[in-house]
Scaffold this active site. Structure first.
Site, mmCIF file in Angstrom:
data_model
loop_
_atom_site.group_PDB
_atom_site.id
_atom_site.type_symbol
_atom_site.label_atom_id
_atom_site.label_comp_id
_atom_site.label_asym_id
_atom_site.label_seq_id
_atom_site.Cartn_x
_atom_site.Cartn_y
_atom_site.Cartn_z
ATOM 1 N N HIS A 228 0.705 -0.779 0.498
ATOM 2 C CA HIS A 228 0.117 0.116 0.241
ATOM 3 C C HIS A 228 0.746 1.565 -0.030
ATOM 4 O O HIS A 228 0.656 2.346 0.649
ATOM 5 C CB HIS A 228 -1.145 0.118 1.095
ATOM 6 C CG HIS A 228 -1.988 -0.578 1.106
ATOM 7 N ND1 HIS A 228 -3.118 -0.828 0.363
ATOM 8 C CD2 HIS A 228 -2.148 -2.830 1.237
ATOM 9 C CE1 HIS A 228 -3.981 -1.515 0.623
ATOM 10 N NE2 HIS A 228 -3.650 -2.729 0.219
ATOM 11 N N THR A 229 1.857 0.960 -1.269
ATOM 12 C CA THR A 229 2.843 2.496 -1.056
ATOM 13 C C THR A 229 2.746 2.906 -2.098
ATOM 14 O O THR A 229 2.977 4.118 -2.144
ATOM 15 C CB THR A 229 4.505 2.010 -0.518
ATOM 16 O OG1 THR A 229 4.680 0.653 -0.895
ATOM 17 C CG2 THR A 229 4.740 1.614 1.336
ATOM 18 N N GLY B 87 -4.289 -11.504 -4.512
ATOM 19 C CA GLY B 87 -3.242 -11.179 -4.810
ATOM 20 C C GLY B 87 -2.544 -11.040 -4.854
ATOM 21 O O GLY B 87 -1.067 -10.901 -4.846
ATOM 22 N N LEU B 88 -2.141 -12.423 -6.261
ATOM 23 C CA LEU B 88 -0.413 -12.432 -7.182
ATOM 24 C C LEU B 88 -1.204 -11.724 -8.480
ATOM 25 O O LEU B 88 -0.117 -12.325 -9.488
ATOM 26 C CB LEU B 88 -0.542 -13.962 -6.933
ATOM 27 C CG LEU B 88 -0.708 -14.723 -5.471
ATOM 28 C CD1 LEU B 88 -0.688 -16.524 -6.013
ATOM 29 C CD2 LEU B 88 0.612 -14.261 -5.021
ATOM 30 N N SER B 89 -1.665 -10.827 -8.551
ATOM 31 C CA SER B 89 -1.150 -10.382 -9.882
ATOM 32 C C SER B 89 -2.265 -10.833 -11.240
ATOM 33 O O SER B 89 -1.678 -10.674 -11.858
ATOM 34 C CB SER B 89 -0.656 -10.055 -10.010
ATOM 35 O OG SER B 89 -0.483 -8.174 -9.446
ATOM 36 N N SER B 90 -3.453 -11.354 -11.816
ATOM 37 C CA SER B 90 -3.358 -12.373 -12.302
ATOM 38 C C SER B 90 -3.755 -11.376 -13.409
ATOM 39 O O SER B 90 -4.273 -11.769 -14.352
ATOM 40 C CB SER B 90 -4.993 -13.015 -11.479
ATOM 41 O OG SER B 90 -5.657 -12.301 -10.890
ATOM 42 N N ASP C 222 1.789 -3.478 -9.693
ATOM 43 C CA ASP C 222 1.579 -4.841 -10.029
ATOM 44 C C ASP C 222 2.278 -4.530 -12.314
ATOM 45 O O ASP C 222 3.124 -6.123 -11.853
ATOM 46 C CB ASP C 222 0.749 -5.633 -10.242
ATOM 47 C CG ASP C 222 -0.374 -5.476 -8.812
ATOM 48 O OD1 ASP C 222 0.670 -5.143 -8.003
ATOM 49 O OD2 ASP C 222 -1.594 -5.256 -8.531
HETATM 50 C C1 GLA Z 1 -2.442 -4.066 -5.021
HETATM 51 C C2 GLA Z 1 -2.665 -3.062 -6.135
HETATM 52 C C3 GLA Z 1 -0.961 -2.450 -6.135
HETATM 53 C C4 GLA Z 1 -1.081 -1.903 -4.800
HETATM 54 C C5 GLA Z 1 -1.275 -3.354 -3.399
HETATM 55 C C6 GLA Z 1 -1.359 -3.179 -2.090
HETATM 56 O O1 GLA Z 1 -1.924 -5.308 -5.358
HETATM 57 O O2 GLA Z 1 -2.651 -3.944 -7.123
HETATM 58 O O3 GLA Z 1 -1.479 -1.516 -6.809
HETATM 59 O O4 GLA Z 1 -1.251 -1.202 -4.150
HETATM 60 O O5 GLA Z 1 -2.891 -3.925 -3.863
HETATM 61 O O6 GLA Z 1 0.465 -2.428 -2.418
#
Ligand code: GLA
Length: 412
Positions: free
Chosen positions: A59-60, A148-151, A197
């Site tokens: 969350h940065t 939370g693995l960017s699919s 991501d």
């Molecule tokens: C999700 C968002 C990212 C990032 C994370 C938290 O994955 O897509 O851009 O903000 O949450 O770090």
């Protein structure tokens, strides 16, 4: 307890899982492509984009801060061939939903369906005035959804990269594709995500993490020499139900924190404020909740800097301690963890041989990431999985993360 690697470097153990969603091998995928779209003289081409795991810096990114993710071996394949029908055809081996959309109608969202991600990218190409014809497209992926693995970034980036190659848009550099994918996510998926991501899905590098300054987009590779430790992803199997609305809520809270800080500092993002500046000035944020949100972002930023220097020095223990501190702050200050993530992380942290464990990604469910001594990986998976099941009733999956290259064309 021991485990072996085969020549391809794949873990041969009964206990580490493969994701329950699987991608087809290339030959089968091409065979299916011909079944769906028929054979023609022009051969289809195949592209791959990985998923990612964020090691620290959560969350940065949308706060103009630092992040340290790596691309992983799981990802999305795309087989693609131009057609002269003026229609974009989208199919996936993972989803039943298919679409055939005339070029003139590409701007319309298909909300709630996976095709919305590729459509967001087509829209970006239209906005950039890149001319394109119709395409036959078949996707296949093995990144667990909603974990939370960017699919989604993986689908967006594989589409953007493939379209750039297929349309010969040589003026588009990787950074342009990254920014187009981020805009597609904002405009088509409605999530005001940061750039992390897409950036690492595009620019990840084998055996390295990527240290990225999300304000300036300066970046460098950090070697992941983990001295006998493995990066283990734990999938809580808790769906990230409220993730999108809560995510946008956090983005807004951070903007409010900036407004408070602007009485003293002319900054546009929390990431521009140093740890020391914040500690001197935090009392000036009257709202305790907003102060906690800012505290997380600014302390997490410092933890990323410290992590990079620890890794460069080979101080893995220190890096693990920073991961633990990151989770604590995400739980107490940023409040994006929840029962399942906290249970899995606590279960991992108490095992001798685990030097760091935290949630990864947006939170509210999804995955954890842990640094685990290689010899105890089996025991770790068994113990954490069993205790986690006893407390939550959910059957966790555990994956070994192999830091991997970013998006690319695959030759057949
Ligand atoms: C999700 C968002 C990212 C990032 C994370 C938290 O994955 O897509 O851009 O903000 O949450 O770090």
């Amino acid at each position: 307890m021991h485990f072996l690697y085969n020549l391809a470097g794949i873990l041969e153990t009964s206990q580490i899982n493969q994701p329950s969603i699987t991608a087809m091998d290339l030959q089968t995928l091409t065979g299916l492509f011909f079944e769906l779209y028929h054979k023609r003289d022009e051969k289809p081409r195949c592209f791959f984009a990985p998923g990612r795991v964020n090691l620290i810096g959560e969350h940065t990114d949308y706060n103009g801060g630092f992040v340290l993710p790596c691309a992983i071996q799981y990802g999305t394949y795309l087989v693609i061939r131009p057609n002269d029908e003026g229609v974009v055809k989208l199919a996936s081996t993972n989803m039943e939903f298919r679409a055939e959309i005339p070029l003139a109608e590409l701007k319309k969202k298909v909300t709630g369906q996976w095709v919305n991600y590729p459509l967001g990218i087509f829209d970006q190409f239209s906005q950039m005035k890149v001319p394109f014809t119709g395409f036959d497209m078949l996707y296949s992926g093995d990144i667990p959804y909603n974990a939370g693995l960017s699919s989604s970034a993986s689908i967006e980036m594989v589409t953007a990269f493939a379209l750039a190659v297929m349309t010969n848009a040589v003026e588009l550099e990787m950074i342009d594709l990254v920014k187009m994918s981020q805009r597609a996510e904002h405009e088509f998926a409605g999530v005001n995500c940061g750039i992390m991501d897409m950036f690492v899905v595009g620019m990840g590098h084998k055996d390295h993490a990527l240290f990225l300054n999300c304000l300036t987009l300066e970046h460098k590779r950090v070697p992941l020499e983990l001295n006998g430790f493995k990066i283990i992803i734990g999938n809580t199997q808790k769906q990230r139900g409220l993730a999108e609305s809560k995510y946008n809520e956090r983005v807004a809270e951070c903007q409010l924190a900036v407004t408070y800080m602007n009485q003293f500092l002319p900054v546009s993002k929390l990431g521009e404020i140093s740890f020391m500046q914040f500690y001197k000035m935090q009392e000036n944020i009257p709202d305790e909740l907003i102060r906690k949100r800012a505290r997380h972002v600014i302390s997490e930023n410092q933890r990323v800097l410290n992590s990079v220097s620890s890794l460069l020095k080979g101080d893995i223990l220190q890096f693990g301690a920073l991961m633990n501190a990151s989770h604590e702050s995400l739980r107490d200050n940023y409040e994006v963890t929840g029962f399942e993530l906290d249970t899995m992380v606590a279960g991992a942290q108490k095992i001798n041989g685990v030097i760091g464990s935290r949630m990864t990604g947006a939170g509210f469910g999804g995955c954890t990431v842990s640094l685990v001594r290689a010899e105890i990986v089996d025991m770790f998976v068994e113990t954490v999985g069993r205790e986690y099941f006893a407390r939550t009733g959910l059957k966790a999956e555990f994956y070994l993360a192999e830091p991997s290259d970013g998006v690319r064309e695959i030759s057949q």
